[in-house]
Every structure is written in C-alpha cells, then in structure tokens.
Motif scaffolding. Structure first.
Motif, PDB file in Angstrom:
ATOM      1  N   PHE A  34     -11.089 145.080   3.940  1.00 37.70           N
ATOM      2  CA  PHE A  34     -10.437 146.512   4.086  1.00 37.70           C
ATOM      3  C   PHE A  34     -10.221 146.549   5.445  1.00 37.70           C
ATOM      4  O   PHE A  34     -11.035 146.196   6.423  1.00 37.70           O
ATOM      5  N   ALA A  36      -7.382 148.615   6.707  1.00 36.29           N
ATOM      6  CA  ALA A  36      -6.461 149.952   7.229  1.00 36.29           C
ATOM      7  C   ALA A  36      -6.778 150.395   8.496  1.00 36.29           C
ATOM      8  O   ALA A  36      -8.120 150.643   8.695  1.00 36.29           O
ATOM      9  N   TRP A  48      -9.029 157.878   4.057  1.00 41.90           N
ATOM     10  CA  TRP A  48      -9.295 156.467   4.907  1.00 41.90           C
ATOM     11  C   TRP A  48     -11.055 156.314   4.700  1.00 41.90           C
ATOM     12  O   TRP A  48     -11.371 155.239   4.271  1.00 41.90           O
ATOM     13  N   GLU A  51     -11.892 155.501   1.110  1.00 41.36           N
ATOM     14  CA  GLU A  51     -11.420 154.076   0.797  1.00 41.36           C
ATOM     15  C   GLU A  51     -12.255 153.082   1.456  1.00 41.36           C
ATOM     16  O   GLU A  51     -12.825 152.001   1.042  1.00 41.36           O
ATOM     17  N   LYS A  52     -12.628 153.229   2.573  1.00 46.36           N
ATOM     18  CA  LYS A  52     -13.719 152.510   3.379  1.00 46.36           C
ATOM     19  C   LYS A  52     -15.062 152.449   2.705  1.00 46.36           C
ATOM     20  O   LYS A  52     -15.542 151.410   2.748  1.00 46.36           O
ATOM     21  N   HIS A  72      -8.914 144.480  -1.255  1.00 48.82           N
ATOM     22  CA  HIS A  72      -8.877 145.896  -0.694  1.00 48.82           C
ATOM     23  C   HIS A  72      -7.641 145.942  -0.009  1.00 48.82           C
ATOM     24  O   HIS A  72      -7.015 145.198   0.716  1.00 48.82           O
ATOM     25  N   GLY A  73      -6.775 147.168  -0.463  1.00 51.75           N
ATOM     26  CA  GLY A  73      -5.860 147.523   0.651  1.00 51.75           C
ATOM     27  C   GLY A  73      -4.526 146.583   0.158  1.00 51.75           C
ATOM     28  O   GLY A  73      -3.738 146.295   1.192  1.00 51.75           O
ATOM     29  N   ARG A  75      -0.644 145.586  -0.621  1.00 54.45           N
ATOM     30  CA  ARG A  75       0.683 146.669  -0.665  1.00 54.45           C
ATOM     31  C   ARG A  75       1.782 145.774  -1.069  1.00 54.45           C
ATOM     32  O   ARG A  75       1.966 144.676  -0.502  1.00 54.45           O
ATOM     33  N   GLN A  87       1.037 150.287  -4.297  1.00 54.40           N
ATOM     34  CA  GLN A  87      -0.272 150.022  -3.313  1.00 54.40           C
ATOM     35  C   GLN A  87      -1.155 149.865  -4.424  1.00 54.40           C
ATOM     36  O   GLN A  87      -1.395 150.567  -5.369  1.00 54.40           O
ATOM     37  N   ASP A  89      -5.339 150.017  -4.247  1.00 55.15           N
ATOM     38  CA  ASP A  89      -6.404 150.233  -2.933  1.00 55.15           C
ATOM     39  C   ASP A  89      -7.548 149.129  -3.027  1.00 55.15           C
ATOM     40  O   ASP A  89      -8.078 148.770  -2.228  1.00 55.15           O
ATOM     41  N   HIS A  90      -7.884 149.132  -4.313  1.00 54.82           N
ATOM     42  CA  HIS A  90      -9.247 147.988  -4.680  1.00 54.82           C
ATOM     43  C   HIS A  90      -8.939 147.337  -6.137  1.00 54.82           C
ATOM     44  O   HIS A  90      -8.648 147.983  -6.852  1.00 54.82           O
TER      45      HIS A  90
END
Length: 91
Positions: A34, A36, A48, A51-52, A72-73, A75, A87, A89-90
């Motif tokens: 991760f 971002a 954020w 997500e973290k 993670h993350g 795109r 996108q 995210d995970h």
C-alpha cells in the motif's frame, strides 16, 4: 527469477511475442504494498485510512499463508477513456 525452460507453457499462447518471461515468485509475499499518498481533504483522508488499515490487516492475515500473493492499490488506465481507470484496492 525467470523461467527460461524450452518447454514453457507460455509458448502455447497465440500472442506470445518472446520467449517465456513468467516470473517465479516466492510463496507468501506482498507483491505490491500500500503506497497511496495521504490526501489533504478530510473526507478523502477517511477513505485512505480505511484502505491503509485493511491493507495492514490483510498483510497480517495472509503473509504467513503459502502461495498467497497480495496486491494493494492496482490501477489500470482505460485507453478508450482518457483520464479514466479501473482500480482494485486489494487483491
């Protein structure tokens, strides 16, 4: 490490342009951490943080499991729609 064998399964695919570039990855690793950037907007910052936190919990839960890769993350830009992207995210 890369697979350089002559009997590579990737050679069967129609669009394989070069010899095998398949990565041989060690088991239980975090492939894409991760990363971002932290936003300034308070509403975006809440997302954020979520997500973290989820990335942290997924890393703790799946890092010791063999044959699990974490991303993670991710795109992916959409060529037909400039400026737009898909996108994940995970994963």
């Amino acid at each position: 490490m890369r697979c350089d064998s002559g009997e590579c399964p990737a050679a069967r695919f129609k669009y394989s342009r070069t010899r095998c570039k398949r990565l041989i990855l060690p088991s239980h690793m975090i492939v894409k951490a991760f990363t971002a950037p932290e936003p300034n907007d308070p509403r975006l910052h809440a997302g954020w943080e979520a997500e973290k936190d989820l990335a942290h919990f997924l890393n703790r839960a799946f890092e010791p499991v063999p044959d699990v890769l974490l991303f993670h993350g991710l795109r992916f830009p959409i060529e037909s729609l400039p400026g737009d992207a898909a996108q994940i995210d995970h994963l």
